[in-house]
Design a protein around this motif. Structure first.
Motif, mmCIF file in Angstrom:
data_model
loop_
_atom_site.group_PDB
_atom_site.id
_atom_site.type_symbol
_atom_site.label_atom_id
_atom_site.label_comp_id
_atom_site.label_asym_id
_atom_site.label_seq_id
_atom_site.Cartn_x
_atom_site.Cartn_y
_atom_site.Cartn_z
ATOM 1 N N ASN A 194 0.835 -1.293 0.245
ATOM 2 C CA ASN A 194 0.141 -0.054 0.063
ATOM 3 C C ASN A 194 0.821 1.286 -0.124
ATOM 4 O OD1 ASN A 194 0.986 -0.511 2.460
ATOM 5 N ND2 ASN A 194 -0.957 -0.254 3.610
ATOM 6 N N GLY A 203 2.561 4.525 -1.593
ATOM 7 C CA GLY A 203 2.524 5.349 -2.741
ATOM 8 C C GLY A 203 0.978 5.760 -2.921
ATOM 9 N N ARG A 204 0.164 5.366 -1.811
ATOM 10 C CA ARG A 204 -1.390 5.603 -1.744
ATOM 11 C C ARG A 204 -1.550 7.184 -1.955
ATOM 12 N NH1 ARG A 204 -1.632 3.843 4.013
ATOM 13 N NH2 ARG A 204 0.551 3.160 3.771
ATOM 14 N N CYS A 205 -3.007 7.393 -2.239
ATOM 15 C CA CYS A 205 -3.422 8.648 -2.562
ATOM 16 C C CYS A 205 -3.875 8.994 -1.216
ATOM 17 C CB CYS A 205 -4.455 8.785 -3.495
ATOM 18 S SG CYS A 205 -3.748 8.319 -5.178
ATOM 19 N N TYR A 206 -3.914 10.422 -0.794
ATOM 20 C CA TYR A 206 -4.501 10.896 0.339
ATOM 21 C C TYR A 206 -5.326 11.775 0.099
ATOM 22 C CZ TYR A 206 -0.566 8.410 2.812
ATOM 23 O OH TYR A 206 0.396 7.599 3.427
ATOM 24 N N PHE A 212 -2.958 17.118 0.986
ATOM 25 C CA PHE A 212 -1.756 17.179 0.303
ATOM 26 C C PHE A 212 -0.531 16.638 1.381
ATOM 27 C CE2 PHE A 212 2.229 19.728 -0.026
ATOM 28 C CZ PHE A 212 2.573 19.615 -1.289
#
Length: 394
Positions: free
Chosen positions: A239, A241-244, A247
């Motif tokens: 998991n 490099g996930r997107c949050y 920022f």
């Protein structure tokens, strides 16, 4: 004859109770030396005091103040300001006296110093490049013959090429830092593996990458304590490099209670101050047995902590530390942070003195609540010409 001072004859139990409510080491020294009777009582107690927590080195335009959280963020002294790019236990600082050169390791308590390399060699093609060190740490105290330093560096492979970031290793007294491992400096680090932080843990340097993977680098030394090579293992997270939703302002690695934690710092947008944090621990993913070996070793994952569990985390690249809050009367769990947004600006230290603006106002403590919130300590602080803020590790 001077009148007797009643406070000089305070009962030892009362004096110790007051002493425990003065957490700052400098304030405790001042208290203990107020009179001979206090010093006699408090000298033994000082040996039992909990570990000292970091102080804040906060640069003004042309000088640096030392601010102690344990004494309410009071300024203890001023220092002239080179660029700080790391610190180590025992009051050691990594400094660049010429912004992009003049790298040194200095003990601000004793004045002892060591030269740090200004050039990077690839260890294979015998090529060297000028480098700027962005973050650094040590494996052992500097007086240990087996001490190895590791850093995140920026360099140009040739005059027309953009600057690249890489990891590098050296020992005190070396004239050049080296990669020792593939890929060498003329090959860029792979996607998602650009180094963002470094910590020494369990006999290896661990580089946290922007893709939230870890490069585990174990120096191999000969009988004289000289580096022969660095054994590297890329630990890729399922998991990573996930997107949050917010920022990501920064990522840090912290050694805490015999394990590594990843601390992720957030802001609503790239131009807004820090708003929140998330803290993750490393766990191994149970994988089904299909009678085959794992592909690419993707069997690790980041697990978010529900609570800090009584930790005080001080985060900074190469110098993050964890402390147990129950040892510090009146303190609560939280994440203490510096303004280090300039870490991503490769051009900052190359600018003229009137153009350099190291931001110094996004400094404070995030508390998990309820409700979670950020307390800012120096929101009015202007930028520095010389350096971002830094932790002074006792």
């Amino acid at each position: 004859m001077a009148a007797p001072r009643p406070w000089a004859n305070l009962h030892a139990d009362m004096l110790l109770e007051i002493f425990l409510r003065v957490p700052c080491a400098i304030d405790r020294v001042n208290m203990a030396t107020a009179c001979h009777s206090w010093l006699a009582v408090l000298a033994a107690e000082a040996m039992e005091a909990p570990p000292r927590i970091p102080s804040l080195f906060l640069p003004a335009a042309d000088a640096t103040g030392v601010y102690c959280y344990l004494s309410g963020c009071r300024d203890h002294s001023k220092f002239p300001g080179p660029r700080h790019f790391g610190s180590y236990d025992g009051s050691w600082f990594f400094l660049a006296y010429g912004q992009t050169r003049g790298h040194r390791l200095l003990n601000i308590r004793t004045g002892e110093s060591h030269a740090v390399p200004n050039v990077l060699g690839d260890g294979f093609a015998d090529q060297f490049h000028n480098m700027v060190i962005l973050a650094a740490t040590l494996s052992r105290p500097p007086d240990d013959l087996e001490c190895v330093a590791a850093g995140i560096v920026a360099y140009q492979p040739d005059a027309d090429a953009p600057r690249r970031r890489h990891f590098a290793f050296w020992q005190l007294g070396n004239e050049a830092a080296f990669c020792y491992v593939e890929p060498h400096p003329n090959a860029p680090v792979g996607p998602g593996l650009e180094p963002e932080d470094v910590v020494y843990h369990r006999d290896s340097f661990h580089f946290l990458t922007q893709g939230e993977h870890i490069l585990e680098c174990a120096p191999v030394l000969d009988e004289d304590g000289t580096i022969l090579e660095v054994a590297v293992e890329a630990i890729r997270f399922q998991n990573g490099g996930r997107c949050y939703a917010d920022f990501v302002r920064a990522r840090y690695l912290v050694a805490s209670r015999e394990e590594l934690l990843m601390v992720v710092r957030f802001a609503p947008n790239p131009h807004a101050p820090t708003s929140s944090f998330k803290v993750f621990r490393i766990l191994q993913q149970p994988m089904p047995d299909h009678g085959m070996e794992e592909v690419d070793g993707h069997h690790w994952y980041w697990s978010e902590l529900d609570t800090l569990g009584g930790r005080m985390l001080f985060v900074g690249r190469g110098c993050s530390r964890s402390y147990e809050v129950d040892q510090y009367l009146g303190f609560k769990a939280g994440v203490y942070f510096l303004d280090d947004g300039c870490f991503y600006d490769d051009e900052m230290m190359f600018r003229g003195v009137n153009e350099r603006r190291y931001p110094c106002s996004d400094i404070g403590k995030w508390s998990e609540g309820p409700p979670p919130h950020v307390e800012r300590f120096f929101p009015e602080q202007g930028p520095s010409y010389n350096s971002p803020p830094a932790w002074l590790l006792p």
